[in-house]
Design an enzyme around this catalytic site. Structure first.
Site, PDB file in Angstrom:
ATOM      1  N   GLU A   1       0.474   1.543 -28.336  1.00 47.57           N
ATOM      2  CA  GLU A   1       0.476   2.524 -29.422  1.00 47.57           C
ATOM      3  C   GLU A   1       1.220   2.063 -30.672  1.00 47.57           C
ATOM      4  OE1 GLU A   1      -1.142   5.185 -29.737  1.00 47.57           O
ATOM      5  OE2 GLU A   1      -1.730   5.862 -27.747  1.00 47.57           O
TER       6      GLU A   1
ATOM      7  N   SER B   1      20.800  43.912  18.416  1.00 47.35           N
ATOM      8  CA  SER B   1      21.999  43.600  19.206  1.00 47.35           C
ATOM      9  C   SER B   1      22.852  42.485  18.618  1.00 47.35           C
ATOM     10  CB  SER B   1      21.584  43.202  20.635  1.00 47.35           C
ATOM     11  OG  SER B   1      20.948  44.275  21.293  1.00 47.35           O
TER      12      SER B   1
END
Length: 652
Positions: free
Chosen positions: A51, A311
């Site tokens: 680029e 429980s």
């Protein structure tokens, strides 16, 4: 210093920095913070060469590139190359402008020159890495790497890097999921140009061309989604949140819960919470069998939903009874029909066992013995212990009754694991925490070290599920009324794990029992920790380990008809008061003063009998050691009182 001119995704990461979950920004855009150092160097080399090969030499505009582009356009009578620098592309991305018109080019050139004056090259490159388009709602190289390859951009293959270089030039036209041939052609051009420029060898470029391109976008990571939702809602100001969660363990347990519920009722959900009871760090939090809107209501976080614990509170009741001097694991207690002001609890199987040891009563999870103990302790003491242990129990009408011990209270899995962490850590554990930024905090003492060990010693004797090892976990199961909730919570020498199974809407699951559903899941969860079972601790030196007949007389048999509430006849430890700090001299001598109760009296220091058969109400003790101690007095009827004190000596 990193610079971002647009919002980036909020990220939740695990203890090692691995991404657990990310949240898109406005309009559903996936844009994630990233720096050049977090990106594969090979990708950066390709990007700059492809680029803007003079990126580090120009001041925002590459005059040579523009002249080359103009000459090519005149010669070919079409645009061959754009001549834009990376800085100009950043300018276009920031202003969301066009690419081809010369008017747009001039505007981008002005903005590029301004950017170069204000920012460093690294900052400009970072802006490109964050804003470059990669198709659909994906912006930035890090979001693109997750969307197309499912990983961080720090270790890209040559083919992956080339595709990410090619996509921003035409992100929609080259999307691999929609235009695979164009995507492949663009990737090949990047690789061949890199080979021509000697960035890659011809062999490496040709090999990379053979790699398959992705044919669909991947989903972004969604590990511990319920917990991530909770912490981001609690800290909306934070863009980066680090959790104590271990991503690999979280993934293994999420898969385990999903597999478990899929084999069961179509509306069954499940949850698992794992914590280190030495540090308080939550290592895994699975809120459901799948984070989705389905009949299982997977979006509901069942680690935080208030449910009946069945429980699972019984171990705490016994620990409190041991602390109060009401009982010992070898104390005899009667399991038979009782009626307390119209309340007549039954055992789960409807049978009574008669006289048996406390140890057996807890292992069998009998209801009647634990109700006898709660009657003696008082439900308020149990509620206070739950709050001290880090829970916020919810009871109808805010008035606790004896049924609290059997699950008549609302608690979440996270609260139960917090309470069990206290038992696992010797009676006093840390506050559980999920964020790394949260500091260690020790909870108030829940029970004494001796009582915590005694409870754990009983629970490690429970028979494990078929095929699971015995004696490696102290654990308890529970099933709530109507089979709405099944639980299993346990610990080894390092970890505490809680499991819940049920329907998120609270409707019954016919035939569901904690021992049959939740216990196997608990042992499997421990197996997936990958660390083996850490040894459970040995008994504290002061532990009283005697047979029933060798115990002091008040501890040989529990009398449930006494010890409920405080009246003038009840025993009271008048001195020292609870919470006192005492400065002792003369070999640690101190004097206890007793009010009420009936002689003879039993005195215990940290659960160890030190005086038996005393008839005077002033009792001298000697040899008290520095530090915290629990003093307990018990009268002939089994009524008791206690005080937690701190002993110091001159000079320390």
């Amino acid at each position: 210093m990193p610079v971002t001119l647009a919002e980036t995704a909020t990220e939740v990461r695990d203890r090692n920095g691995r991404l657990l979950r990310a949240y898109p920004v406005a309009n559903g855009i996936w844009r994630m913070a990233v720096t050049p150092e977090q990106v594969d160097p090979g990708y950066l080399a390709m990007l700059l060469r492809y680029e803007d090969k003079r990126f580090y030499g120009h001041s925002g505009v590459d005059v040579l590139a523009l002249l080359r582009a103009a000459g090519q356009a005149l010669w070919q009578r079409r645009v061959v190359s754009g001549g834009s620098t990376l800085t100009m592309q950043v300018a276009r991305l920031l202003e969301d402008g066009s690419t081809g018109r010369w008017a747009g080019k001039l505007r981008q050139m002005r903005l590029a020159l301004a950017l170069e004056r204000r920012l460093s090259k690294a900052q400009i490159l970072q802006l490109y890495l964050i804003h470059a388009p990669f198709g659909g709602n994906v912006e930035g190289v890090r979001a693109a790497s997750y969307a197309w390859f499912g990983k961080e951009p720090s270790r890209l293959t040559l083919a992956e890097a080339a595709l990410l270089v090619a996509l921003p030039q035409a992100p929609e036209a080259r999307r691999p999921d929609r235009a695979p041939l164009r995507a492949q052609a663009a990737l090949d051009r990047v690789l061949m140009r890199m080979a021509d420029a000697s960035v890659l060898s011809a062999e490496a470029a040709q090999s990379a061309q053979q790699a398959k391109i992705p044919r669909h976008m991947r989903a972004f990571p969604q590990l511990a989604p319920h917990l991530a939702d909770h912490v981001t809602a609690a800290t909306p100001e934070l863009a980066q949140i680090a959790l104590t969660i271990e991503a690999g363990l979280q993934q293994r347990l999420a898969q385990l819960v999903s597999e478990t519920v899929m084999r069961q009722d179509p509306r069954l959900s499940g949850a698992v919470l794992v914590a280190d009871h030495q540090t308080g760090e939550i290592l895994a939090s699975v809120g459901s069998g799948g984070y989705r809107d389905d009949p299982r209501q997977g979006f509901v976080d069942m680690t935080r939903a208030g449910r009946s614990p069945g429980s699972t509170l019984k171990p705490l009741v016994y620990g409190l009874a041991f602390d109060q001097g009401l009982a010992h694991p070898e104390t005899m207690i009667h399991d038979g029909p009782i009626d307390i002001d119209g309340y007549a609890p039954q055992n789960f199987d409807g049978r009574f066992r008669g006289d048996l040891r406390i140890r057996q009563a807890l292992k069998l999870s009998l209801n009647v013995p634990v109700i006898r103990l709660v009657q003696a302790l008082g439900p308020a003491r149990l509620m206070s212990a739950l709050r001290r242990g880090g829970a916020q129990p919810r009871v109808p009408g805010n008035k606790a009754g004896l049924a609290v011990a059997l699950g008549g209270v609302g608690l979440s899995l996270q609260e139960l694991v917090q309470v069990y962490a206290g038992l696992a850590a010797g009676g006093q554990g840390p506050r559980l925490r999920a964020r790394i930024a949260t500091s260690y905090e020790q909870m108030p003492r829940l029970v004494s070290k001796v009582s915590a060990w005694q409870v754990g010693d009983i629970l490690r004797g429970l028979a494990p599920p078929p095929g699971a090892p015995a004696g490696v976990l102290a654990y308890k199961t529970g099933t709530s009324y109507g089979h709405r909730d099944t639980w299993a919570i346990g610990w080894d020498g390092r970890h505490v794990v809680g499991v819940w199974l049920g329907r998120a809407d609270g409707t019954p699951v016919p035939g569901a029992f904690g021992a049959e559903l939740a216990a196997p899941l608990l042992f499997e969860a421990f197996g997936r920790l990958g660390t083996g079972f850490a040894p459970l601790p040995s008994a504290p030196p002061s532990t009283l380990r005697l047979a029933t007949a060798e115990l002091p007389l008040p501890l040989q048999r529990f009398d449930s008809g006494k010890g409920s509430g405080k009246s003038d006849a009840d025993i009271q430890l008048a001195f020292p008061p609870d919470g006192a700090t005492l400065m002792l001299v003369d070999e640690g001598q101190m004097t206890l003063r007793i009010k009420g109760g009936e002689a003879p009296f039993l005195v215990l220091v940290n659960q160890k009998p030190v005086v038996t058969g005393a008839r005077r109400r002033s009792i001298d003790l000697s040899g008290m050691e520095r530090g915290f101690s629990t003093l307990t007095v018990v009268d002939r009827n089994g009524r008791s009182d206690q005080a937690h004190v701190r002993v110091s000596r001159p000079g320390g």
